[in-house]
Design a protein around this motif. Structure first.
Motif, short mmCIF file in Angstrom:
data_model
loop_
_atom_site.label_atom_id
_atom_site.label_comp_id
_atom_site.label_asym_id
_atom_site.label_seq_id
_atom_site.Cartn_x
_atom_site.Cartn_y
_atom_site.Cartn_z
N SER A 11 0.54 -1.52 0.01
CA SER A 11 -0.25 0.28 0.23
C SER A 11 0.60 1.31 -0.03
CB SER A 11 -0.75 0.12 0.85
OG SER A 11 -1.42 1.29 1.03
N ALA A 12 1.79 1.05 0.80
CA ALA A 12 3.04 2.48 0.91
C ALA A 12 3.93 2.99 -0.55
CB ALA A 12 3.88 2.09 1.79
N ILE A 13 3.88 1.49 -1.25
CA ILE A 13 4.79 1.80 -2.59
C ILE A 13 4.01 2.41 -3.95
CG2 ILE A 13 5.03 -0.47 -3.19
CD1 ILE A 13 7.23 2.28 -3.94
N TYR A 14 2.43 1.44 -3.18
CA TYR A 14 2.10 1.86 -4.61
C TYR A 14 0.78 3.25 -4.36
CZ TYR A 14 -2.50 1.02 -7.55
OH TYR A 14 -3.22 0.97 -8.89
N GLN A 15 0.55 4.09 -2.88
CA GLN A 15 0.80 4.67 -2.62
C GLN A 15 1.34 6.24 -3.07
OE1 GLN A 15 -0.64 5.80 1.26
NE2 GLN A 15 -2.94 4.31 0.76
N ALA A 16 2.62 5.68 -3.00
CA ALA A 16 3.53 6.60 -3.52
C ALA A 16 4.14 7.19 -4.52
CB ALA A 16 5.01 6.47 -3.00
N SER A 17 3.55 5.29 -5.39
CA SER A 17 4.34 5.29 -7.38
C SER A 17 3.46 5.75 -7.88
CB SER A 17 4.61 4.54 -7.94
OG SER A 17 3.85 3.25 -7.31
N SER A 18 2.00 5.54 -7.16
CA SER A 18 0.91 6.29 -7.80
C SER A 18 0.96 7.64 -7.87
CB SER A 18 -0.28 5.49 -7.58
OG SER A 18 -1.01 5.79 -6.75
N ALA A 19 0.55 8.26 -7.02
CA ALA A 19 0.95 9.90 -7.32
C ALA A 19 1.96 10.76 -7.69
CB ALA A 19 1.12 10.55 -5.05
N ASN A 20 2.39 10.15 -7.95
CA ASN A 20 3.41 10.30 -9.94
C ASN A 20 2.65 9.92 -11.21
OD1 ASN A 20 4.73 12.07 -7.39
ND2 ASN A 20 6.16 10.42 -7.16
N VAL A 60 3.43 3.81 -11.17
CA VAL A 60 2.94 2.50 -10.66
C VAL A 60 3.88 1.49 -11.41
CG1 VAL A 60 1.22 0.40 -10.33
CG2 VAL A 60 1.25 3.05 -9.61
N GLU A 61 3.41 1.49 -12.39
CA GLU A 61 3.56 0.70 -13.97
C GLU A 61 5.00 0.56 -13.70
OE1 GLU A 61 2.51 -2.30 -15.92
OE2 GLU A 61 0.26 -1.40 -15.30
N VAL A 62 6.10 1.37 -14.05
CA VAL A 62 7.51 1.52 -13.79
C VAL A 62 8.11 1.15 -12.37
CG1 VAL A 62 9.93 2.99 -13.77
CG2 VAL A 62 7.74 3.44 -14.99
N PRO A 69 13.13 6.97 -8.65
CA PRO A 69 13.45 7.13 -6.45
C PRO A 69 12.69 7.08 -5.69
CG PRO A 69 13.82 9.37 -7.96
CD PRO A 69 13.67 8.18 -8.85
N GLU A 70 11.78 6.60 -6.20
CA GLU A 70 10.90 5.62 -5.16
C GLU A 70 11.13 4.11 -5.46
OE1 GLU A 70 8.55 9.10 -7.65
OE2 GLU A 70 9.79 7.51 -7.95
N THR A 71 10.93 3.65 -6.17
CA THR A 71 11.71 2.59 -6.32
C THR A 71 13.22 1.72 -4.86
OG1 THR A 71 11.57 2.22 -8.13
CG2 THR A 71 12.39 0.81 -7.56
N THR A 72 13.89 3.12 -5.26
CA THR A 72 14.95 3.17 -4.66
C THR A 72 14.70 2.96 -3.20
OG1 THR A 72 16.38 3.97 -5.87
CG2 THR A 72 17.11 3.94 -3.99
N ARG A 73 13.74 4.45 -2.68
CA ARG A 73 13.45 4.68 -1.00
C ARG A 73 13.09 3.84 -1.21
NH1 ARG A 73 12.08 9.62 -3.08
NH2 ARG A 73 10.15 9.21 -3.44
N PHE A 74 11.74 2.39 -1.47
CA PHE A 74 10.56 1.59 -0.61
C PHE A 74 12.60 0.39 -0.62
CE2 PHE A 74 8.65 -2.16 -1.39
CZ PHE A 74 7.48 -2.25 -0.80
N ILE A 80 0.57 -5.24 -4.51
CA ILE A 80 1.19 -4.43 -5.34
C ILE A 80 -0.28 -4.29 -6.60
CG2 ILE A 80 2.04 -2.81 -7.15
CD1 ILE A 80 4.34 -2.94 -4.82
N ARG A 81 -0.06 -5.89 -7.74
CA ARG A 81 -1.03 -6.78 -8.63
C ARG A 81 -2.66 -6.20 -7.78
NH1 ARG A 81 3.12 -10.47 -8.03
NH2 ARG A 81 4.85 -10.10 -9.93
N VAL A 82 -2.91 -6.39 -7.07
CA VAL A 82 -3.66 -7.03 -6.31
C VAL A 82 -4.84 -5.35 -5.88
CG1 VAL A 82 -5.84 -6.88 -4.00
CG2 VAL A 82 -4.19 -8.70 -5.03
N LEU A 83 -4.14 -4.60 -5.65
CA LEU A 83 -4.03 -2.57 -5.44
C LEU A 83 -4.70 -1.94 -7.30
CD1 LEU A 83 -1.76 -1.94 -2.71
CD2 LEU A 83 -4.55 -1.71 -2.41
N GLN A 84 -3.83 -2.70 -7.80
CA GLN A 84 -3.79 -1.92 -9.56
C GLN A 84 -4.84 -2.66 -9.92
OE1 GLN A 84 -0.39 -3.63 -11.95
NE2 GLN A 84 -0.36 -1.39 -12.56
N ARG A 85 -4.99 -4.11 -9.95
CA ARG A 85 -6.62 -5.02 -10.36
C ARG A 85 -7.67 -4.10 -9.72
NH1 ARG A 85 -3.66 -9.75 -10.13
NH2 ARG A 85 -4.23 -10.01 -8.33
N GLU A 86 -7.39 -3.59 -8.33
CA GLU A 86 -8.71 -2.71 -7.63
C GLU A 86 -8.51 -1.91 -8.46
OE1 GLU A 86 -8.14 -2.79 -3.72
OE2 GLU A 86 -8.35 -4.81 -3.31
#
Length: 181
Positions: free
Chosen positions: A12-21, A24-26, A72-77, A97-103
């Protein structure tokens, strides 16, 4: 179960951080490539898990082997899960993450287990019924388990509907066996 909860929280944390920018896919792709590398190379896996190697050195080495630079998001995570000793959760985190993406996309993955392969008409009936019931696009994950003998087992998220012959036989055994002891 504790790891499942932790994996959901990290995902959830990485999904939120990456979807804000909008990345997510990358981020997901980078993490999947890393996970694949760790699964394929026992040496890299040992290096990744070694407690005396600094986290940033691990990331540098992995990026060189993969010939890529992490966002940077991937690195921090990744630094966070390495520093907290949670890198063994990578598979579970990726799945969450895939579950969140599908949701977010309105897709529901339904696991259908049968003794024999479903024909296309049966698949379509399942998809239509589930689409009406859940109001989402349905993706069937089909599993063939001959030991079920017949019938179907459907798993929708955390709920399992089991109308297999194997289940019925097991229930009969539970009821009848105590009478003969």
């Amino acid at each position: 179960m504790k790891n499942g909860i932790a994996a959901k929280q990290y995902a959830s944390a990485i999904y939120q951080a990456s979807s804000a920018n909008g990345k997510v896919e990358v981020v997901l792709s980078q993490m999947e490539q890393l996970n694949e590398l760790l699964q394929q190379s026992s040496e890299m896996s040992l290096f990744w898990k070694h407690p005396q190697i600094q986290s940033n050195m691990k990331l540098q080495a992995v990026q060189e082997v993969l010939n890529m630079s992490f966002l940077p998001e991937t690195t921090r995570f990744l630094l966070m899960i390495l520093d907290k000793g949670r890198s063994q959760l990578m598979d579970e985190i990726l799945e969450q993450i895939r579950v969140l993406q599908r949701e977010e996309q309105g897709i529901l993955v339904v696991r259908v287990s049968t003794a024999q392969a479903l024909d296309s008409e049966q698949e379509q009936r399942f998809i239509e019924k589930l689409r009406k019931e859940h109001g989402k696009e349905i993706v069937l994950e089909k599993i063939i388990l001959p030991e079920l003998i017949g019938g179907v087992r459907i798993q929708v998220e955390d709920t399992v509907y089991d109308s297999t012959i194997r289940r019925r036989l097991d229930k009969m055994r539970e009821v009848l066996l105590p009478q003969f002891r």
